[in-house]
Design a protein around this motif. Structure first.
Motif, mmCIF file in Angstrom:
data_model
loop_
_atom_site.group_PDB
_atom_site.id
_atom_site.type_symbol
_atom_site.label_atom_id
_atom_site.label_comp_id
_atom_site.label_asym_id
_atom_site.label_seq_id
_atom_site.Cartn_x
_atom_site.Cartn_y
_atom_site.Cartn_z
ATOM 1 N N UNK A 22 94.580 -132.197 -52.075
ATOM 2 C CA UNK A 22 93.788 -131.142 -51.462
ATOM 3 C C UNK A 22 94.120 -130.847 -50.010
ATOM 4 N N UNK A 23 95.109 -131.553 -49.446
ATOM 5 C CA UNK A 23 95.487 -131.355 -48.043
ATOM 6 C C UNK A 23 96.877 -130.745 -47.950
ATOM 7 N N UNK A 24 97.094 -129.931 -46.938
ATOM 8 C CA UNK A 24 98.425 -129.397 -46.672
ATOM 9 C C UNK A 24 99.231 -130.494 -45.995
ATOM 10 N N UNK A 25 100.253 -130.991 -46.696
ATOM 11 C CA UNK A 25 101.034 -132.127 -46.198
ATOM 12 C C UNK A 25 102.471 -131.764 -45.858
ATOM 13 N N UNK A 26 102.855 -130.509 -46.079
ATOM 14 C CA UNK A 26 104.221 -130.117 -45.754
ATOM 15 C C UNK A 26 104.370 -128.617 -45.682
ATOM 16 N N UNK A 27 105.423 -128.213 -45.001
ATOM 17 C CA UNK A 27 105.731 -126.792 -44.833
ATOM 18 C C UNK A 27 107.230 -126.633 -44.680
ATOM 19 N N UNK A 28 107.743 -125.522 -45.154
ATOM 20 C CA UNK A 28 109.128 -125.121 -44.896
ATOM 21 C C UNK A 28 109.213 -123.616 -45.072
ATOM 22 N N UNK A 29 110.146 -123.018 -44.362
ATOM 23 C CA UNK A 29 110.418 -121.586 -44.514
ATOM 24 C C UNK A 29 111.909 -121.411 -44.733
ATOM 25 N N UNK A 30 112.253 -120.285 -45.309
ATOM 26 C CA UNK A 30 113.655 -119.960 -45.529
ATOM 27 C C UNK A 30 113.932 -118.545 -45.069
ATOM 28 N N UNK A 31 115.158 -118.330 -44.605
ATOM 29 C CA UNK A 31 115.591 -116.998 -44.175
ATOM 30 C C UNK A 31 116.927 -116.709 -44.844
ATOM 31 N N UNK A 32 116.990 -115.631 -45.578
ATOM 32 C CA UNK A 32 118.221 -115.175 -46.202
ATOM 33 C C UNK A 32 118.930 -114.270 -45.201
ATOM 34 N N UNK A 33 120.127 -114.662 -44.776
ATOM 35 C CA UNK A 33 120.825 -113.871 -43.779
ATOM 36 C C UNK A 33 122.248 -113.557 -44.229
ATOM 37 N N UNK A 34 122.832 -112.577 -43.591
ATOM 38 C CA UNK A 34 124.161 -112.095 -43.967
ATOM 39 C C UNK A 34 125.124 -112.284 -42.800
ATOM 40 N N UNK A 35 125.810 -113.431 -42.765
ATOM 41 C CA UNK A 35 126.718 -113.713 -41.657
ATOM 42 C C UNK A 35 127.910 -112.755 -41.656
ATOM 43 N N UNK A 36 128.381 -112.419 -40.491
ATOM 44 C CA UNK A 36 129.514 -111.517 -40.357
ATOM 45 C C UNK A 36 130.800 -112.157 -40.888
ATOM 46 N N UNK A 37 130.863 -113.481 -40.911
ATOM 47 C CA UNK A 37 132.086 -114.170 -41.316
ATOM 48 C C UNK A 37 132.189 -114.424 -42.821
ATOM 49 N N UNK A 38 131.220 -113.942 -43.593
ATOM 50 C CA UNK A 38 131.206 -114.242 -45.028
ATOM 51 C C UNK A 38 130.630 -113.060 -45.805
ATOM 52 N N UNK A 39 131.154 -112.821 -47.009
ATOM 53 C CA UNK A 39 130.656 -111.716 -47.832
ATOM 54 C C UNK A 39 129.326 -112.025 -48.510
#
Length: 147
Positions: free
Chosen positions: A56-73
């Protein structure tokens, strides 16, 4: 007694619990600021965030970001602010959150994963290396006080 973890997408309603967790990482703030940050993440399709709930307790968190690097397709996915409550470390919370992030990254078509970790977080570095991550860069940062 084994704790069963529930991982779900973070919502603005999680803001008070997230304030406490992010303070563990050294990111102090007030609830209304975290509410705005979570709302901003929810409104941007290139981000996702998760909370882990145990007993019943919040014991963890994480976020993610999908990004488009210039050096990779293909996109890359960045793990942002992963944190486990100190009393829950070693319980599998971090692994469950990382698994959720990695699955999301695959669904986004990411070719590689990225994450930053403070130099002083030596235990976290070992955790990431055990999960197959390698130290690849030195990161620099600069605060723009006038921004």
């Amino acid at each position: 007694m084994e704790t069963r973890l529930l991982v779900r997408v973070a919502t603005v309603d999680d803001s008070v619990a997230l304030e406490g967790l992010l303070e563990v990482l050294g990111y102090p703030g007030r609830q209304r600021r975290f509410a705005g940050r979570v709302a901003r993440l929810r409104a941007d399709a290139s981000y996702e965030s998760w909370v882990a709930i145990g007993n019943g307790l919040t014991v963890g968190f994480a976020a993610g970001h999908n990004l488009h690097p210039v050096e990779c397709d293909r996109p890359a996915a960045q793990l942002i602010a992963p944190v486990t409550a100190p009393a829950s470390r070693g319980s599998g919370t971090g692994s469950v959150l990382c698994d959720e992030f990695e699955q999301w990254a695959r669904e986004c078509g990411a070719r590689r994963l990225l994450l930053n970790s403070g130099e002083h977080r030596v235990e976290a570095h070992g955790f990431y290396e055990r999960r197959g991550n390698a130290r690849t860069v030195i990161r620099f940062g600069k605060l723009l006080i006038d921004a």
